[in-house]
Design a protein around this motif. Structure first.
Motif, PDB file in Angstrom:
ATOM      1  N   SER A  41     -11.214  68.568  10.046  1.00 30.57           N
ATOM      2  CA  SER A  41     -12.030  67.620   9.306  1.00 30.57           C
ATOM      3  C   SER A  41     -11.491  67.389   7.915  1.00 30.57           C
ATOM      4  O   SER A  41     -11.612  66.302   7.366  1.00 30.57           O
ATOM      5  CB  SER A  41     -13.479  68.134   9.223  1.00 30.57           C
ATOM      6  N   TRP A  75      -9.741  57.383   9.838  1.00 25.16           N
ATOM      7  CA  TRP A  75      -9.272  57.036   8.499  1.00 25.16           C
ATOM      8  C   TRP A  75      -8.620  55.655   8.458  1.00 25.16           C
ATOM      9  O   TRP A  75      -8.753  54.928   7.470  1.00 25.16           O
ATOM     10  CB  TRP A  75      -8.333  58.110   7.942  1.00 25.16           C
ATOM     11  N   ARG A 124      -9.736  63.688   5.609  1.00 22.78           N
ATOM     12  CA  ARG A 124     -10.235  63.294   4.306  1.00 22.78           C
ATOM     13  C   ARG A 124      -9.119  63.016   3.299  1.00 22.78           C
ATOM     14  O   ARG A 124      -9.364  62.553   2.225  1.00 22.78           O
ATOM     15  CB  ARG A 124     -11.153  64.390   3.743  1.00 22.78           C
ATOM     16  N   ASP A 125      -7.880  63.386   3.661  1.00 19.76           N
ATOM     17  CA  ASP A 125      -6.756  63.157   2.763  1.00 19.76           C
ATOM     18  C   ASP A 125      -5.999  61.913   3.211  1.00 19.76           C
ATOM     19  O   ASP A 125      -5.506  61.862   4.339  1.00 19.76           O
ATOM     20  CB  ASP A 125      -5.792  64.351   2.782  1.00 19.76           C
ATOM     21  N   GLY A 155     -15.835  59.961   0.765  1.00 18.36           N
ATOM     22  CA  GLY A 155     -15.284  61.308   0.689  1.00 18.36           C
ATOM     23  C   GLY A 155     -13.784  61.390   0.839  1.00 18.36           C
ATOM     24  O   GLY A 155     -13.221  62.489   0.819  1.00 18.36           O
ATOM     25  N   TYR A 156     -13.103  60.261   0.979  1.00 19.78           N
ATOM     26  CA  TYR A 156     -11.647  60.304   1.117  1.00 19.78           C
ATOM     27  C   TYR A 156     -10.995  60.559  -0.233  1.00 19.78           C
ATOM     28  O   TYR A 156     -11.384  59.991  -1.256  1.00 19.78           O
ATOM     29  CB  TYR A 156     -11.126  58.992   1.707  1.00 19.78           C
ATOM     30  N   ARG A 157      -9.958  61.401  -0.213  1.00 21.57           N
ATOM     31  CA  ARG A 157      -9.152  61.674  -1.393  1.00 21.57           C
ATOM     32  C   ARG A 157      -7.835  60.931  -1.242  1.00 21.57           C
ATOM     33  O   ARG A 157      -7.122  61.126  -0.247  1.00 21.57           O
ATOM     34  CB  ARG A 157      -8.924  63.185  -1.557  1.00 21.57           C
TER      35      ARG A 157
END
Length: 290
Positions: free
Chosen positions: A44, A257, A48-49, A75-77
Motif C-alpha cells: 500500500s 495511481w 502512494r509514491d 495521500g500521494y507523495r
C-alpha cells in the motif's frame, strides 16, 4: 538526470529505513489485518509514491499548479525527476526508474516505442503549447529572402511539424506523407522562397535564434527559453495526435495511481488552475476542458 528526492532504490524494495517510525505507529493496528491477508507491508505504501519525470518546459508547472494538489489530497507523495531529452525520460519510464512522464505527443511516443521495443502508452492529454516560427532578425514572414536560414528540429516527427509551418507560410511545397517518422528534407517538393533548412537538435533551437534568420521551435522549449507564444511569427495548427500526454508503461495503465493521475488532470481543480493563469493563453487544451 537531476531528481528531488533522489531515486536510489529499484521499484518495489521495502522502504524500511525511512518508514520505521510509520511502521512502529501502525504495527498494532495493521498486524492482524496483514497476517490475515498476507499482503506485504510495502504494497500500500508503494502505490502512494509517484515518481514523475519532465523535460524543460511548462509541463511540470502545470502539473504542480493543478494536478499535484489533487493527488496530494488523496495521500500521494510526488517526487519530481528532471531530464534533458525525451529519450532519457522515456527510458526512465521503460525501466521503472520513474512511474510516468509528461513531455511528448502520441506520434513521438509511437515512434519511440517502435525504435526501442518499448510499450509506453499515453493515459491522458495535457495542455500543450504549439510549435512556432520565431526570429530575432525579422518581424514578419514576408521578410524572408533567398538564402535565409531556417532552423528546424532534426528528429523526423517534429521535423514534419516544422515543415508544415513553412508550407503554410508559403515558403515550401511538401509531399504528403502518411507516416511522420519517415519525413525528411527530401519531402520538400518546392522551395520558391529559396530558404536554407538547417536541422538542429530541438532543444538547441532557441539558442540558434541569434545565428539563423528563423527557427521552428517546439512550444515547451520556446517557453523554457523565455519566448512567448504571442511572439511567434506563425504557430502550427495543432491536431490531437500532437497534444502531449502523460506516458506510463502499458502494464501500469490501469493501476490505481495511473487512474488517479488521469482523474487529477480531468478534475475541475486542474482546469480552473490552467484557465486562471494567463501564462497558458495560446496553449492547445485537451477536449476534456469545458
Amino acid at each position: 538526470m537531476i531528481a528531488d528526492p533522489p531515486f536510489d532504490r529499484p521499484r518495489g524494495r521495502p522502504l524500511v529505513a525511512t518508514l520505521l517510525g510509520l511502521v512502529a505507529l501502525l504495527a498494532t493496528a495493521a498486524a492482524p489485518a496483514l497476517a490475515q491477508s498476507g499482503t506485504p507491508i510495502t504494497a500500500s505504501i508503494e502505490t502512494r509514491d509517484l515518481r514523475v519525470g519532465f523535460t524543460p518546459g511548462p509541463y511540470e508547472d502545470a502539473f504542480k499548479a493543478g494536478a499535484a494538489p489533487v493527488l496530494g489530497a488523496q495521500g500521494y507523495r510526488i517526487a519530481y525527476a528532471h531530464f534533458s531529452t525525451g529519450l532519457e525520460v522515456n527510458k526512465a519510464v521503460a525501466f521503472d526508474e520513474i512511474d510516468a512522464n509528461v513531455m511528448q505527443h502520441s506520434v513521438y511516443l509511437k515512434a519511440y516505442n517502435e525504435r526501442n521495443g518499448t510499450d509506453l502508452v499515453g493515459i491522458v492529454q495535457v495542455p500543450t503549447p504549439p510549435m512556432g516560427l520565431y526570429s530575432r532578425k525579422h518581424r514578419t514572414l514576408s521578410a524572408v529572402r533567398p538564402g535565409a536560414t531556417v532552423a528546424v528540429p532534426n528528429d523526423p516527427v517534429n521535423l514534419e511539424r516544422a515543415l508544415k509551418i513553412l508550407r503554410d507560410a508559403g515558403w515550401i511545397g511538401l509531399k504528403a506523407n502518411a507516416n511522420p517518422v519517415d519525413v525528411t528534407e527530401l519531402d520538400v517538393t518546392a522551395n520558391p522562397s529559396g530558404i536554407r533548412i538547417v536541422p538542429l537538435e530541438a532543444a538547441q533551437a532557441p539558442r540558434a535564434l541569434d545565428d539563423v534568420d528563423f527557427a521552428a521551435i517546439q512550444g515547451n522549449f520556446a517557453i523554457f527559453s523565455g519566448l512567448k507564444l504571442t511572439e511567434a511569427l506563425a504557430l502550427e495548427t495543432m491536431t490531437a495526435p500532437y497534444i502531449n500526454v502523460v506516458a506510463v508503461r502499458r502494464v501500469h495503465a490501469e493501476t490505481p495511481w495511473a487512474k488517479a493521475i488521469v482523474a487529477a488532470y480531468r478534475s475541475d481543480a486542474f482546469q480552473a488552475a490552467i484557465r486562471a493563469d494567463r501564462f497558458y493563453d495560446g496553449f492547445t487544451l485537451p477536449d476534456y476542458f469545458r
